[in-house]
Design a protein around this motif. Structure first.
Motif, PDB file in Angstrom:
ATOM      1  N   GLY A  69      36.368  27.252  55.021  1.00 46.50           N
ATOM      2  CA  GLY A  69      36.759  28.650  54.917  1.00 46.50           C
ATOM      3  C   GLY A  69      37.696  28.929  53.763  1.00 46.50           C
ATOM      4  N   TRP A  70      38.455  27.906  53.350  1.00 47.92           N
ATOM      5  CA  TRP A  70      39.389  28.067  52.236  1.00 47.92           C
ATOM      6  C   TRP A  70      38.763  27.721  50.886  1.00 47.92           C
ATOM      7  CZ3 TRP A  70      43.642  30.656  52.811  1.00 47.92           C
ATOM      8  CH2 TRP A  70      44.325  30.662  54.033  1.00 47.92           C
ATOM      9  N   ARG A  71      37.559  27.244  50.873  1.00 50.51           N
ATOM     10  CA  ARG A  71      36.989  26.672  49.653  1.00 50.51           C
ATOM     11  C   ARG A  71      36.010  27.620  48.966  1.00 50.51           C
ATOM     12  NH1 ARG A  71      41.055  23.160  50.274  1.00 50.51           N
ATOM     13  NH2 ARG A  71      40.693  21.709  52.018  1.00 50.51           N
ATOM     14  N   GLN A  72      35.942  27.452  47.662  1.00 49.08           N
ATOM     15  CA  GLN A  72      34.950  28.139  46.830  1.00 49.08           C
ATOM     16  C   GLN A  72      34.376  27.087  45.894  1.00 49.08           C
ATOM     17  OE1 GLN A  72      36.317  30.859  43.677  1.00 49.08           O
ATOM     18  NE2 GLN A  72      34.911  32.396  44.475  1.00 49.08           N
ATOM     19  N   PHE A  73      33.051  26.954  45.870  1.00 46.93           N
ATOM     20  CA  PHE A  73      32.468  25.984  44.970  1.00 46.93           C
ATOM     21  C   PHE A  73      31.095  26.439  44.493  1.00 46.93           C
ATOM     22  CE2 PHE A  73      30.282  24.383  48.720  1.00 46.93           C
ATOM     23  CZ  PHE A  73      31.270  24.263  49.707  1.00 46.93           C
ATOM     24  N   ALA A  74      30.637  25.774  43.436  1.00 42.73           N
ATOM     25  CA  ALA A  74      29.327  26.069  42.847  1.00 42.73           C
ATOM     26  C   ALA A  74      28.745  24.780  42.311  1.00 42.73           C
ATOM     27  CB  ALA A  74      29.451  27.104  41.729  1.00 42.73           C
ATOM     28  N   ALA A  75      27.425  24.766  42.141  1.00 42.92           N
ATOM     29  CA  ALA A  75      26.739  23.573  41.644  1.00 42.92           C
ATOM     30  C   ALA A  75      25.584  23.960  40.742  1.00 42.92           C
ATOM     31  CB  ALA A  75      26.223  22.725  42.809  1.00 42.92           C
ATOM     32  N   ILE A  76      25.263  23.056  39.831  1.00 44.34           N
ATOM     33  CA  ILE A  76      24.065  23.159  39.006  1.00 44.34           C
ATOM     34  C   ILE A  76      23.372  21.808  39.043  1.00 44.34           C
ATOM     35  CG2 ILE A  76      25.293  22.557  36.860  1.00 44.34           C
ATOM     36  CD1 ILE A  76      23.404  24.554  35.421  1.00 44.34           C
ATOM     37  N   ASP A  77      22.049  21.799  39.159  1.00 34.70           N
ATOM     38  CA  ASP A  77      21.324  20.534  39.223  1.00 34.70           C
ATOM     39  C   ASP A  77      20.627  20.236  37.895  1.00 34.70           C
ATOM     40  OD1 ASP A  77      18.846  21.951  39.253  1.00 34.70           O
ATOM     41  OD2 ASP A  77      18.846  22.039  41.446  1.00 34.70           O
ATOM     42  N   ARG A  78      19.927  19.122  37.832  1.00 36.30           N
ATOM     43  CA  ARG A  78      19.354  18.663  36.566  1.00 36.30           C
ATOM     44  C   ARG A  78      18.303  19.623  36.018  1.00 36.30           C
ATOM     45  NH1 ARG A  78      17.738  12.980  37.440  1.00 36.30           N
ATOM     46  NH2 ARG A  78      19.066  13.027  39.288  1.00 36.30           N
ATOM     47  N   ALA A  79      17.714  20.443  36.878  1.00 30.31           N
ATOM     48  CA  ALA A  79      16.719  21.428  36.437  1.00 30.31           C
ATOM     49  C   ALA A  79      17.347  22.758  36.052  1.00 30.31           C
ATOM     50  CB  ALA A  79      15.688  21.645  37.540  1.00 30.31           C
ATOM     51  N   GLY A  80      18.663  22.881  36.160  1.00 26.32           N
ATOM     52  CA  GLY A  80      19.344  24.122  35.831  1.00 26.32           C
ATOM     53  C   GLY A  80      19.425  25.114  36.966  1.00 26.32           C
ATOM     54  N   ARG A  81      18.977  24.717  38.176  1.00 31.14           N
ATOM     55  CA  ARG A  81      19.103  25.592  39.344  1.00 31.14           C
ATOM     56  C   ARG A  81      20.560  25.617  39.802  1.00 31.14           C
ATOM     57  NH1 ARG A  81      14.183  22.354  42.067  1.00 31.14           N
ATOM     58  NH2 ARG A  81      15.668  20.745  41.410  1.00 31.14           N
ATOM     59  N   THR A  82      20.992  26.757  40.329  1.00 30.73           N
ATOM     60  CA  THR A  82      22.400  26.928  40.672  1.00 30.73           C
ATOM     61  C   THR A  82      22.560  27.443  42.095  1.00 30.73           C
ATOM     62  OG1 THR A  82      22.375  29.169  39.718  1.00 30.73           O
ATOM     63  CG2 THR A  82      23.101  27.360  38.284  1.00 30.73           C
ATOM     64  N   ALA A  83      23.764  27.243  42.633  1.00 27.81           N
ATOM     65  CA  ALA A  83      24.109  27.741  43.963  1.00 27.81           C
ATOM     66  C   ALA A  83      25.623  27.862  44.033  1.00 27.81           C
ATOM     67  CB  ALA A  83      23.593  26.800  45.054  1.00 27.81           C
ATOM     68  N   HIS A  84      26.104  28.660  45.003  1.00 27.82           N
ATOM     69  CA  HIS A  84      27.543  28.839  45.157  1.00 27.82           C
ATOM     70  C   HIS A  84      27.885  29.016  46.630  1.00 27.82           C
ATOM     71  CE1 HIS A  84      26.413  33.040  45.670  1.00 27.82           C
ATOM     72  NE2 HIS A  84      27.584  33.182  46.281  1.00 27.82           N
ATOM     73  N   PHE A  85      29.182  28.938  46.934  1.00 23.99           N
ATOM     74  CA  PHE A  85      29.680  29.175  48.286  1.00 23.99           C
ATOM     75  C   PHE A  85      31.064  29.801  48.192  1.00 23.99           C
ATOM     76  CE2 PHE A  85      32.483  27.693  51.712  1.00 23.99           C
ATOM     77  CZ  PHE A  85      31.848  28.255  52.808  1.00 23.99           C
ATOM     78  N   HIS A  86      31.281  30.871  48.980  1.00 29.00           N
ATOM     79  CA  HIS A  86      32.605  31.468  49.158  1.00 29.00           C
ATOM     80  C   HIS A  86      32.987  31.301  50.628  1.00 29.00           C
ATOM     81  CE1 HIS A  86      32.215  33.425  45.285  1.00 29.00           C
ATOM     82  NE2 HIS A  86      31.244  34.207  45.684  1.00 29.00           N
ATOM     83  N   GLY A  87      34.095  30.639  50.914  1.00 28.35           N
ATOM     84  CA  GLY A  87      34.576  30.564  52.277  1.00 28.35           C
ATOM     85  C   GLY A  87      35.112  31.900  52.758  1.00 28.35           C
ATOM     86  N   ALA A  88      35.128  32.085  54.068  1.00 25.81           N
ATOM     87  CA  ALA A  88      35.548  33.361  54.650  1.00 25.81           C
ATOM     88  C   ALA A  88      37.001  33.689  54.350  1.00 25.81           C
ATOM     89  CB  ALA A  88      35.325  33.332  56.161  1.00 25.81           C
ATOM     90  N   ARG A  89      37.806  32.686  54.007  1.00 25.86           N
ATOM     91  CA  ARG A  89      39.226  32.909  53.764  1.00 25.86           C
ATOM     92  C   ARG A  89      39.578  32.944  52.280  1.00 25.86           C
ATOM     93  NH1 ARG A  89      42.538  29.433  58.233  1.00 25.86           N
ATOM     94  NH2 ARG A  89      44.078  31.061  57.793  1.00 25.86           N
ATOM     95  N   VAL A  90      38.578  32.926  51.410  1.00 25.26           N
ATOM     96  CA  VAL A  90      38.826  33.043  49.973  1.00 25.26           C
ATOM     97  C   VAL A  90      39.363  34.442  49.682  1.00 25.26           C
ATOM     98  CG1 VAL A  90      37.761  33.058  47.686  1.00 25.26           C
ATOM     99  CG2 VAL A  90      37.090  31.336  49.367  1.00 25.26           C
ATOM    100  N   LYS A  91      40.452  34.495  48.931  1.00 27.19           N
ATOM    101  CA  LYS A  91      41.163  35.761  48.737  1.00 27.19           C
ATOM    102  C   LYS A  91      40.489  36.625  47.675  1.00 27.19           C
ATOM    103  CE  LYS A  91      45.596  33.845  50.181  1.00 27.19           C
ATOM    104  NZ  LYS A  91      47.013  33.607  49.819  1.00 27.19           N
ATOM    105  N   PRO A  92      40.497  37.938  47.891  1.00 28.26           N
ATOM    106  CA  PRO A  92      39.915  38.855  46.911  1.00 28.26           C
ATOM    107  C   PRO A  92      40.882  39.094  45.740  1.00 28.26           C
ATOM    108  CG  PRO A  92      40.785  40.066  48.780  1.00 28.26           C
ATOM    109  CD  PRO A  92      40.963  38.620  49.101  1.00 28.26           C
TER     110      PRO A  92
END
Length: 218
Positions: A79-102
């Protein structure tokens, strides 16, 4: 209090990341990359353990989306974390935890993803992606610096920035560039100046490692 982007150069296969924040020494905590594999950004009450874990998942064959899902599922405090990833093909994804501050937000583009938290404007990630994609023919380091500058111009974060990082990998197991501004009142400008000085010699530094007989200088 952090905005960052991770991306891939389709021409060279290089991966790179940039990030900046109002805290010290961001380069030690946020970007994690592996040549030919991809990488991960981890921020907001940052847990640097997620970076190597994410890279290991990518190395095992997971896609960016699978990697992000696995990190979320295996992190009790996600819930406190924010992260993102890119793979070898250039595909991407992200995650915002519920407690990440605006304000927090994300933006995806071809071969790139940007995320940010505690921002002065939620337009920051999209501005970074737009700048990264504007000149695909340019060296990856230039595009990453442009993205960081665009994020600041779009509002940046609400507190004065202190540190910044540019990390790149190419073909070797060691970084192609690992440039860090750990404490400076103008970290993005300082990082850009450091990159301009470093870039003309970047391939020479690699040559000194892999083929020293052909290298110049000492």
């Amino acid at each position: 209090m952090t905005f960052s982007l991770i991306g891939r150069c389709a021409r060279t296969g290089q991966f790179g990341a940039v990030a900046t924040t109002s805290g010290l020494c961001i380069g030690a905590r946020v970007p994690f990359l592996a040549a030919g594999i991809g990488g991960v950004l981890t921020q907001h009450r940052t847990d640097p353990r997620l970076g190597p874990r994410g890279v290991a998942l990518l190395r095992s064959g997971c896609t960016a989306q699978e990697t992000v899902a696995a990190l979320e599922a295996s992190t009790p405090d996600h819930g406190w974390r924010q992260f993102a990833a890119i793979d070898r093909a250039g595909r991407t994804a992200h995650f915002h935890g519920a407690r990440v501050k605006p304000a927090h937000n994300h933006a995806h583009g071809a071969d790139c993803v940007a995320i940010g938290n505690i921002l002065a404007s939620d337009r920051v990630p999209q501005a970074m992606v737009d700048a990264f994609l504007a000149h695909p023919e340019a060296p990856l380091g230039d595009r990453l610096i442009d993205a960081l500058k665009a994020g600041e111009a779009a509002g940046g974060e609400g507190r004065p920035l202190v540190s910044a990082v540019l990390l790149m990998v190419a073909e070797e197991s060691f970084p192609y560039a690992d440039l860090r501004i750990d404490r400076d009142p103008e970290p993005i400008a300082a990082l850009e100046a450091l990159w301009r000085d470093y870039a003309p010699n970047i391939d020479e530094y690699v040559l000194r490692a892999v083929d020293p007989d052909r290298a110049r200088g000492g």
